[in-house]
Design a protein around this motif. Structure first.
Motif, PDB file in Angstrom:
ATOM      1  N   TYR A 140       7.371 -18.344   8.222  1.00 15.66           N
ATOM      2  CA  TYR A 140       6.290 -17.941   9.129  1.00 15.66           C
ATOM      3  C   TYR A 140       5.201 -17.167   8.379  1.00 15.66           C
ATOM      4  CZ  TYR A 140       4.182 -15.651  13.281  1.00 15.66           C
ATOM      5  OH  TYR A 140       3.317 -15.191  14.256  1.00 15.66           O
TER       6      TYR A 140
ATOM      7  N   PHE B 243       8.165 -24.782   1.944  1.00 18.55           N
ATOM      8  CA  PHE B 243       6.735 -24.659   2.204  1.00 18.55           C
ATOM      9  C   PHE B 243       5.944 -25.373   1.110  1.00 18.55           C
ATOM     10  CE2 PHE B 243       2.567 -22.582   2.206  1.00 18.55           C
ATOM     11  CZ  PHE B 243       2.248 -22.691   3.543  1.00 18.55           C
TER      12      PHE B 243
ATOM     13  N   TYR C 216     -11.215 -15.086  15.360  1.00 17.60           N
ATOM     14  CA  TYR C 216     -11.132 -16.000  14.215  1.00 17.60           C
ATOM     15  C   TYR C 216      -9.845 -15.762  13.431  1.00 17.60           C
ATOM     16  CZ  TYR C 216     -12.246 -18.128   9.690  1.00 17.60           C
ATOM     17  OH  TYR C 216     -12.202 -18.876   8.538  1.00 17.60           O
ATOM     18  N   THR C 217      -9.591 -14.503  13.083  1.00 21.48           N
ATOM     19  CA  THR C 217      -8.444 -14.234  12.210  1.00 21.48           C
ATOM     20  C   THR C 217      -7.117 -14.412  12.939  1.00 21.48           C
ATOM     21  OG1 THR C 217      -8.557 -11.832  12.587  1.00 21.48           O
ATOM     22  CG2 THR C 217      -9.751 -12.695  10.683  1.00 21.48           C
TER      23      THR C 217
ATOM     24  N   CYS D 166       3.112 -19.165  19.162  1.00 17.27           N
ATOM     25  CA  CYS D 166       3.091 -18.811  17.732  1.00 17.27           C
ATOM     26  C   CYS D 166       3.474 -17.373  17.441  1.00 17.27           C
ATOM     27  CB  CYS D 166       1.691 -19.068  17.174  1.00 17.27           C
ATOM     28  SG  CYS D 166       1.095 -20.742  17.399  1.00 17.27           S
TER      29      CYS D 166
ATOM     30  N   PRO E 294      -4.035  -9.708  10.902  1.00 18.02           N
ATOM     31  CA  PRO E 294      -4.856 -10.866  10.525  1.00 18.02           C
ATOM     32  C   PRO E 294      -6.201 -10.496   9.901  1.00 18.02           C
ATOM     33  CG  PRO E 294      -3.763 -11.323  12.593  1.00 18.02           C
ATOM     34  CD  PRO E 294      -3.444  -9.887  12.253  1.00 18.02           C
TER      35      PRO E 294
ATOM     36  N   LEU F 188      -6.470 -18.218  13.180  1.00 17.65           N
ATOM     37  CA  LEU F 188      -6.160 -18.768  11.858  1.00 17.65           C
ATOM     38  C   LEU F 188      -4.728 -18.383  11.460  1.00 17.65           C
ATOM     39  CD1 LEU F 188      -7.389 -20.372   9.554  1.00 17.65           C
ATOM     40  CD2 LEU F 188      -8.517 -18.297   8.734  1.00 17.65           C
ATOM     41  N   TYR F 189      -4.386 -17.126  11.638  1.00 18.65           N
ATOM     42  CA  TYR F 189      -3.042 -16.633  11.317  1.00 18.65           C
ATOM     43  C   TYR F 189      -1.969 -17.452  12.027  1.00 18.65           C
ATOM     44  CZ  TYR F 189       0.769 -13.113  10.954  1.00 18.65           C
ATOM     45  OH  TYR F 189       1.959 -12.460  10.706  1.00 18.65           O
ATOM     46  N   GLN F 190      -2.152 -17.629  13.339  1.00 22.82           N
ATOM     47  CA  GLN F 190      -1.117 -18.289  14.136  1.00 22.82           C
ATOM     48  C   GLN F 190      -1.010 -19.791  13.840  1.00 22.82           C
ATOM     49  OE1 GLN F 190      -0.637 -16.726  18.336  1.00 22.82           O
ATOM     50  NE2 GLN F 190      -2.422 -15.522  17.787  1.00 22.82           N
TER      51      GLN F 190
ATOM     52  N   ASP G 240     -11.756 -24.528   9.849  1.00 16.70           N
ATOM     53  CA  ASP G 240     -11.519 -24.029   8.491  1.00 16.70           C
ATOM     54  C   ASP G 240     -10.088 -24.306   8.035  1.00 16.70           C
ATOM     55  OD1 ASP G 240     -14.097 -23.177   8.409  1.00 16.70           O
ATOM     56  OD2 ASP G 240     -13.647 -21.031   8.519  1.00 16.70           O
ATOM     57  N   PHE G 241      -9.167 -24.304   8.978  1.00 17.32           N
ATOM     58  CA  PHE G 241      -7.784 -24.595   8.600  1.00 17.32           C
ATOM     59  C   PHE G 241      -7.648 -26.075   8.252  1.00 17.32           C
ATOM     60  CE2 PHE G 241      -3.277 -25.547   9.326  1.00 17.32           C
ATOM     61  CZ  PHE G 241      -2.703 -24.538   8.569  1.00 17.32           C
ATOM     62  N   ASN G 242      -8.201 -26.911   9.119  1.00 14.51           N
ATOM     63  CA  ASN G 242      -8.117 -28.352   8.892  1.00 14.51           C
ATOM     64  C   ASN G 242      -9.107 -29.050   9.816  1.00 14.51           C
ATOM     65  OD1 ASN G 242      -7.521 -31.024   8.655  1.00 14.51           O
ATOM     66  ND2 ASN G 242      -5.352 -30.850   9.232  1.00 14.51           N
TER      67      ASN G 242
ATOM     68  N   ARG H  41       5.301 -28.207   7.938  1.00 19.68           N
ATOM     69  CA  ARG H  41       5.260 -28.525   6.504  1.00 19.68           C
ATOM     70  C   ARG H  41       6.648 -28.643   5.924  1.00 19.68           C
ATOM     71  NH1 ARG H  41       0.704 -25.542   2.890  1.00 19.68           N
ATOM     72  NH2 ARG H  41       2.031 -26.286   1.205  1.00 19.68           N
TER      73      ARG H  41
ATOM     74  N   GLY I  38       3.176 -19.134   5.754  1.00 22.95           N
ATOM     75  CA  GLY I  38       2.204 -20.001   6.416  1.00 22.95           C
ATOM     76  C   GLY I  38       1.012 -19.218   6.933  1.00 22.95           C
ATOM     77  N   ALA I  39       1.307 -18.065   7.534  1.00 23.82           N
ATOM     78  CA  ALA I  39       0.233 -17.241   8.096  1.00 23.82           C
ATOM     79  C   ALA I  39      -0.739 -16.808   6.998  1.00 23.82           C
ATOM     80  CB  ALA I  39       0.836 -16.017   8.794  1.00 23.82           C
TER      81      ALA I  39
ATOM     82  N   GLU J  99       2.174 -24.097  11.464  1.00 25.12           N
ATOM     83  CA  GLU J  99       2.210 -25.293  10.617  1.00 25.12           C
ATOM     84  C   GLU J  99       3.256 -25.178   9.504  1.00 25.12           C
ATOM     85  OE1 GLU J  99      -0.923 -28.296   9.837  1.00 25.12           O
ATOM     86  OE2 GLU J  99      -0.778 -27.592   7.777  1.00 25.12           O
ATOM     87  N   ALA J 100       3.582 -23.939   9.088  1.00 24.97           N
ATOM     88  CA  ALA J 100       4.613 -23.765   8.056  1.00 24.97           C
ATOM     89  C   ALA J 100       5.909 -24.484   8.448  1.00 24.97           C
ATOM     90  CB  ALA J 100       4.875 -22.274   7.825  1.00 24.97           C
TER      91      ALA J 100
ATOM     92  N   ALA K 151      -2.959 -19.632   5.438  1.00 26.65           N
ATOM     93  CA  ALA K 151      -4.072 -20.069   6.296  1.00 26.65           C
ATOM     94  C   ALA K 151      -5.401 -19.461   5.836  1.00 26.65           C
ATOM     95  CB  ALA K 151      -3.790 -19.690   7.749  1.00 26.65           C
ATOM     96  N   PHE K 152      -5.355 -18.198   5.432  1.00 24.96           N
ATOM     97  CA  PHE K 152      -6.599 -17.539   5.017  1.00 24.96           C
ATOM     98  C   PHE K 152      -7.094 -18.074   3.669  1.00 24.96           C
ATOM     99  CE2 PHE K 152      -4.555 -14.743   8.038  1.00 24.96           C
ATOM    100  CZ  PHE K 152      -5.605 -14.515   8.909  1.00 24.96           C
TER     101      PHE K 152
ATOM    102  N   GLN L 299     -14.739 -11.908  15.524  1.00 24.08           N
ATOM    103  CA  GLN L 299     -14.117 -11.940  14.204  1.00 24.08           C
ATOM    104  C   GLN L 299     -12.593 -11.806  14.321  1.00 24.08           C
ATOM    105  OE1 GLN L 299     -15.086 -12.664  11.332  1.00 24.08           O
ATOM    106  NE2 GLN L 299     -13.492 -11.865   9.980  1.00 24.08           N
TER     107      GLN L 299
ATOM    108  N   GLY M  54      -1.592 -21.141  10.943  1.00 25.01           N
ATOM    109  CA  GLY M  54      -0.896 -21.223   9.662  1.00 25.01           C
ATOM    110  C   GLY M  54       0.600 -20.977   9.820  1.00 25.01           C
ATOM    111  N   ALA M  55       0.941 -19.985  10.632  1.00 23.78           N
ATOM    112  CA  ALA M  55       2.348 -19.649  10.827  1.00 23.78           C
ATOM    113  C   ALA M  55       3.101 -20.831  11.429  1.00 23.78           C
ATOM    114  CB  ALA M  55       2.471 -18.422  11.732  1.00 23.78           C
TER     115      ALA M  55
END
Lengths: 242, 242, 242, 242
Positions: free
Chosen positions: B88, B134, A83-84, A34, B41, A87-89, A133-135, A98, B91-92, A94-95, B95-96, A80, A91-92
């Motif tokens: 990218y 997206f 976590y972030t 990612c 992040p 989550l960031y990666q 939290d993402f899914n 999507r 998406g990142a 999955e874009a 996520a938040f 922490q 989301g990146a």
């Protein structure tokens, strides 16, 4: 048949790595880098397209922010931060799915993050929470019987316990660290026997000669070079016929 | 009232930048940096939480991959690279928001990417496509009357034409480049007058003294320092009473 | 015999690039990447050791700060930034030579920085100044007859005018940009003929069929793959016998 | 008078950090960040010029490759990687001094690298070797009585044992880790007393109330904010009159 997974999309800019196309036919799930330890937006895009063509399950493979160390060097991050960055990666990556009307199937941490999450409970909990939290219907891949799979199960995530064909096990079910000489199984026949024993009996022979129980939902294969692809082909064939 | 937007979340690790908390009460939309030119992040996570508290519209602010240059130096990327790097980053950031059960409201490219997208059609088309792929209901923010807003409109995206309070305009509707002495309006009263004229008459006075038509859906404000926050407060007050 | 140079040390972490060992016997000078567009401290250390073994001239190959783009994408840096980034990289590379009791022989900018320095005078002057300020007896490699070689000569630096075996030339002596179809000479025989003509007659045939004068102190060869190494071997053999 | 040192040049691109100009009059040595955890070529250039103006001793402050973590997060690097990354950064910084006809005075590792080098012998040996190989007359700054100062002394380097005004000590002479509540001395008077006791008696009171011997060649001061600059001024004044 048991799931076979492989880490892919590990090229970076002009740097090419891995036999992504060649390993695809022999695995059912892929974990795509990612951009933090490997991968870049264009590589991710191309790898997602390739994985779609082969109709394999697509997972995110988030790692530590360290391309030079390929995400294999432990970095003392806070829970922490874990976590972030996960989550960031997620989301990146999955874009790119999507944009094709798809969603991610699973998440498997990479390298040092995977190993840290196997042993450090608070880190594991935070990584599992990021996935949730993402899914909450994402599947979390982690070392069989580790802190990470436990954290995922407690949260109510579906979890896949991962085993290795070419790594030796210790009596407590952990992998022998790579710093030990007997960490890696070079002998192909021995690796095949380990996989067959795990799949058929739910047991693995440890470095001390004991046989211990092990949960196995998915097997990690490698696609680095021609030999690893050949091995994946063999294992895939054998498991289809077990 | 016309939308007021501000770039936020531009801290990076221990490096703090911007008066995010202080500017929030005076804007209706915020554009959050996504880790390529600024932001990381943990900063993104914190900024999304802050923006939720203030109930402002949250947008992604994707930039070129260049923290040292703060995304302000043009990099000759291909249109395809523009597509993947925007996808990218959107998406990142989302996520938040997803982790809070929310979705993104808009996307506004940052710095050099914003300026390149204003003038280079193929780049603009690829950025608009990334936003559309997206989520086609995202709103695209771009320089008023530029290649980017045109590309978005052609795709069927909702678009917001952006104007600036503190930048001067040329006869063709483009911003005077920062390399020119008269690029920035330092005089607060003059900046306020420009905004009022744009909002009330749909016109702006150019550097040659002409008055040209300009579309204005959103005004970009800055939150860098105490003065800029004071200016945002004034503009916000005036526009509420126009 | 004319100098033959090659760009080396372009691996990055676990990412391997180039046939460094194989090309070494056929070149007299090497340009080692300095960590900004390729290379990392460990790769630089190893490459310096290898170059010493082959007793070739060692030069720094500073590039733009862009590993993902391999330093091939123009970045709009200021002349002052060019000065500091070249100085930084020269110093970083020479450290590995100093640890062996040696000093650098030359400096050759890489990729987009090389091309920008060939055309933009102020940038060229600042790069030449960085080389001079580090060590005025360093040799500056630049595109033959370009802004960079001119800037070096004006400062009193020794300069090597570089020519290419596999790139076509335009009537003004500049390289045909890679965006044009006829930019690269794929035909090996044609590339050899171009080199022989340059070396023997000081002339090169341009894309329009004209023959123009060209200064040639060093020829750039590539070591990317088996074919390029074979070509280097041939050229080296021919030039020894011209 | 005992040496007073401060970490400087920790800005990064547009991100400004530290009161470099304000702290300079009160210290005799400065440690300049080299681009891996903080600093960039332009910041390094500017900071070297500033330090020259104030005629303080200039040292390199190499750190781990982690701007987001400001070099404060341990990264599990190999001793060989420690060697090359320190060598690289020393060379990079000295380039800016060479351009002014000067040379470096000392080297002090930063943050996590400093702490790792204080405790891990092999790492310490490799860092000391990098300093020695670059220039055996450089002075190595390290935590008083640590693995790093020992490694330097064994190699024949001049070494400066560093002590802290605002950190508490444990009975074994190590600093109380920041994860403990009593790690930092907030009370200015207490910090001053600790410094005076160290300088006058060569002793420090530990967290258990014991008094232990401590070598002190240099005191680390901070220049982060107005308060730290005021403290530096006071300490500097007191030490001039001890």
């Amino acid at each position: 048949m048991i799931d076979l997974n492989c880490d892919l999309g590990e090229s970076f800019g002009i740097y090419q790595l891995g036999c992504d196309k060649d390993i695809m036919p022999f695995v059912s799930s892929v974990n795509i880098a990612c951009g933090f330890h490997a991968g870049d937006p264009t590589t991710m895009h191309r790898t997602v397209e390739l994985a779609h063509k082969f109709e394999v399950n697509i997972g995110a493979h988030p790692g530590l922010n360290d391309v030079i160390g390929f995400g294999r060097r432990s970095i003392k991050i806070t829970p922490q931060e874990a976590y972030t960055l996960v989550l960031y990666q997620i989301g990146a990556l999955e874009a790119f799915l999507r944009a094709k009307g798809k969603t991610l199937h699973h998440v498997k941490p990479h390298g040092a993050l995977y190993n840290m999450a196997a042993k450090e409970e608070e880190l594991a909990v935070n990584i599992a929470q990021a996935v949730y939290d993402f899914n909450p219907s994402l599947i979390l891949f982690g070392l069989s019987g580790s802190c990470l799979t436990t954290a995922g199960e407690k949260l109510g995530l579906k979890v896949r316990h991962e085993v290795f064909a070419d790594r030796t096990y210790q009596d407590d079910g952990s992998l022998t660290p790579r710093s030990f000489e007997n960490a890696v199984i070079d002998n192909e026949q021995q690796a095949i026997e380990q996989v067959v024993q795990i799949v058929q009996q739910g047991k693995v022979k440890t470095v001390t000669g004991n046989s211990i129980s092990i949960k196995a939902d998915t097997i990690c294969l490698h696609g680095d070079n021609v030999n690893s692809v050949q091995f994946a082909k063999k294992i895939s064939h054998i498991l289809h016929n077990v």
